[in-house]
Design an enzyme around this catalytic site. Sequence first.
Site, PDB file in Angstrom:
ATOM      1  N   HIS A 204      24.139-143.138 -26.041  1.00 62.61           N
ATOM      2  CA  HIS A 204      22.796-143.288 -25.464  1.00 62.61           C
ATOM      3  C   HIS A 204      22.330-144.726 -25.662  1.00 62.61           C
ATOM      4  O   HIS A 204      23.015-145.508 -26.302  1.00 62.61           O
ATOM      5  CB  HIS A 204      21.811-142.338 -26.136  1.00 62.61           C
ATOM      6  CG  HIS A 204      22.179-140.892 -25.952  1.00 62.61           C
ATOM      7  ND1 HIS A 204      22.979-140.232 -26.831  1.00 62.61           N
ATOM      8  CD2 HIS A 204      21.887-140.019 -24.954  1.00 62.61           C
ATOM      9  CE1 HIS A 204      23.152-138.992 -26.408  1.00 62.61           C
ATOM     10  NE2 HIS A 204      22.522-138.831 -25.265  1.00 62.61           N
ATOM     11  N   HIS A 334      14.057-138.395 -18.858  1.00 61.51           N
ATOM     12  CA  HIS A 334      15.090-137.663 -19.592  1.00 61.51           C
ATOM     13  C   HIS A 334      14.629-137.241 -20.997  1.00 61.51           C
ATOM     14  O   HIS A 334      14.772-136.095 -21.401  1.00 61.51           O
ATOM     15  CB  HIS A 334      16.365-138.527 -19.666  1.00 61.51           C
ATOM     16  CG  HIS A 334      17.319-138.127 -20.733  1.00 61.51           C
ATOM     17  ND1 HIS A 334      17.447-138.822 -21.915  1.00 61.51           N
ATOM     18  CD2 HIS A 334      18.179-137.088 -20.829  1.00 61.51           C
ATOM     19  CE1 HIS A 334      18.353-138.231 -22.677  1.00 61.51           C
ATOM     20  NE2 HIS A 334      18.818-137.175 -22.041  1.00 61.51           N
ATOM     21  N   PHE A 355      19.524-134.796 -30.630  1.00 58.72           N
ATOM     22  CA  PHE A 355      20.839-134.978 -30.000  1.00 58.72           C
ATOM     23  C   PHE A 355      21.913-134.064 -30.599  1.00 58.72           C
ATOM     24  O   PHE A 355      22.786-133.579 -29.901  1.00 58.72           O
ATOM     25  CB  PHE A 355      21.325-136.427 -30.139  1.00 58.72           C
ATOM     26  CG  PHE A 355      20.693-137.388 -29.186  1.00 58.72           C
ATOM     27  CD1 PHE A 355      20.147-136.965 -27.982  1.00 58.72           C
ATOM     28  CD2 PHE A 355      20.660-138.753 -29.482  1.00 58.72           C
ATOM     29  CE1 PHE A 355      19.567-137.868 -27.102  1.00 58.72           C
ATOM     30  CE2 PHE A 355      20.093-139.664 -28.610  1.00 58.72           C
ATOM     31  CZ  PHE A 355      19.544-139.221 -27.417  1.00 58.72           C
TER      32      PHE A 355
HETATM   33 CU1  C2O Z   1      23.059-137.070 -24.379  1.00 59.25          CU
HETATM   34 CU2  C2O Z   1      20.101-135.789 -22.779  1.00 59.25          CU
HETATM   35  O1  C2O Z   1      21.250-136.449 -24.033  1.00 59.25           O
END
Ligand code: C2O
Length: 599
Positions: A204, A334, A355
Amino acid sequence: MGSTVNSPSTPIIIPSSPLQTSFIPKTSQLSIFKKKKPFNFASKKLVSCKASDRNQNNADSSSLNRFDRRDILLGLGGLYGATNLVSDPFASAAPIAAPDLSLCENSTVTSSSSGTSISVPCCPPKATNIIDFKPPRFSNIRLRPAAHLVDANYFEKFTKAMELMKALPDDDPRSFKQQANVHCAYCNGAYDHVGFPDQQLQIHFSWLFFPFHRFYLYFYERILGKLIGDPNFAMPFWNWDSPPGMVIPDIYVDPTSPLYDEKRNVDHQPPKMLDLDYAGTEELLSKRDQIKSNLSVMYRQMVTYKTPSLFHGAAYRAGDNPSPGMGSVENNPHTAVHRWVGDKREPFSEDMGNFYSAGRDPLFYAHHCNVDRLWNIWKSLPGKKRTDFTDTDWLDSSFIFYDENANLVRVKVRDCLNSRTLGYDYQKVNIPWLKNKPTPRRPGRGSGSGSAMAAETNTKTVIRNAFPIVLDKLVRIEIPRTKKSRTKVEKENEEEVLVLQNIRVDRDVAVKFDVYINDEDDETPTEPEDSEFAGSFTNIPHNHHNPGVKLDTNLTLPLSDLLEDLDIERDDNIVVTLVPKEGKGLVSIGNIKIDFVRD
Ligand code: C2O
């Protein structure tokens, strides 16, 4: 900081000065540029720079360290006087390699607020034989449907597939549990960069975000298809960018279904409307206002971000510090969707709110299918820079996954750029946010508002030399602009951006702060539908192995459209307002400046 002189409600107002807004590297960092001696490869071991030093550094210096590291990597000497990092002579030398599974470690999950900590084994089963991925030939394109539109037949098939996946033994790499662990391992410090044992891999907060998740979903879908004997099976997407999709899709809410997860926010069950600007608290908006707010978030994050790095996120190469900077959609919406679904009663906001556990909720995959769909849509919008990177460090970055036959497969980013190459596409549905451009709060107010602000500034506390700023209250800062009244062509060639550097916070803290431009109204809150709303910074709690080392990242927000809409393109300065929404007082910002993005 001097923040003690302010009452909590008084904004801090910081006039900029060249000294405060330009980064001055420490002498030790500058010395890298002076090093011109030929490098003796044999005299140094192939190691990364000292992680502890590097983590103290800021964004500019981590680029400097990259030169240092590549000296070591390539055995090359002088830096060619390369002060221009855009033309990095080593730029094609360091793609991130697929992790070495044999070195995978348990993840430690912590919560700084409660002080709790658990060790989570999320490494995949080990295997030695690795196949290099070749996109298979598909005779037809699988169409991923919108989850709220699927029929009974599809629902039955999908449910059956998930049931079978959940029934696989835990040590089968294709099992529901192992598949959820894939996310945990890649996102919580279970892997290091190959050859850089001090650098934990994080997919990420960088340009790896879209390709990693695309491949992850691809293999998940292939496994589900294999389990029901239907190679044409396509996963559903959660169409949260369109009003009928702005609730948890019905197929996921039956507690007896394998699509259900009990670790979700109980207050966010249908018909509760999703908040794409979610900051951990309930906004009591009418349905109509919530839709408007959500569509404005979508417009801003999709339409105003016009270059590969603004959309995908910052470059991230082998040996680099993790988390250089998120792209638009990863940051928002997101994060909001993860946080909104996660259960606040759970110690780590499981499942979607952290996560390590996000992949345990079947809804995660529908959420990410929509994120993935937005990648396709973004590239189809007008604009000559709405393309993927051509940088081979990105194209050759690789990951490792188990496929539908339980074989270990190494994939490269270059193989996932077109979803049709991977045999799938998305059902076409309306894209209502294209028509939801934010508007100025007070029409005509933009022009000259800089001076209005200056007058107001005099009545409030002014703090000098305030960086790093701790975001414990609303902060206002005047930032100088170096180029004004740019032509259309200039704007097309270079996007003016606001860069917040060295945003530091504990990784396990949920964060959201908003950034407004020339917004002096403290009475009524600024909303995503206002042009003044430049964007937000967000963090989903996660961990690396070194809990003492904070997330240290950057936020880059496009300004060109906003300056135009507010009619302030001729102004010498802009006034940036930072408003902490979640994680108040826990975030610090090292510097704020205007820059130009050309990629
Ligand atoms: Cu890898 Cu929405 O997270």
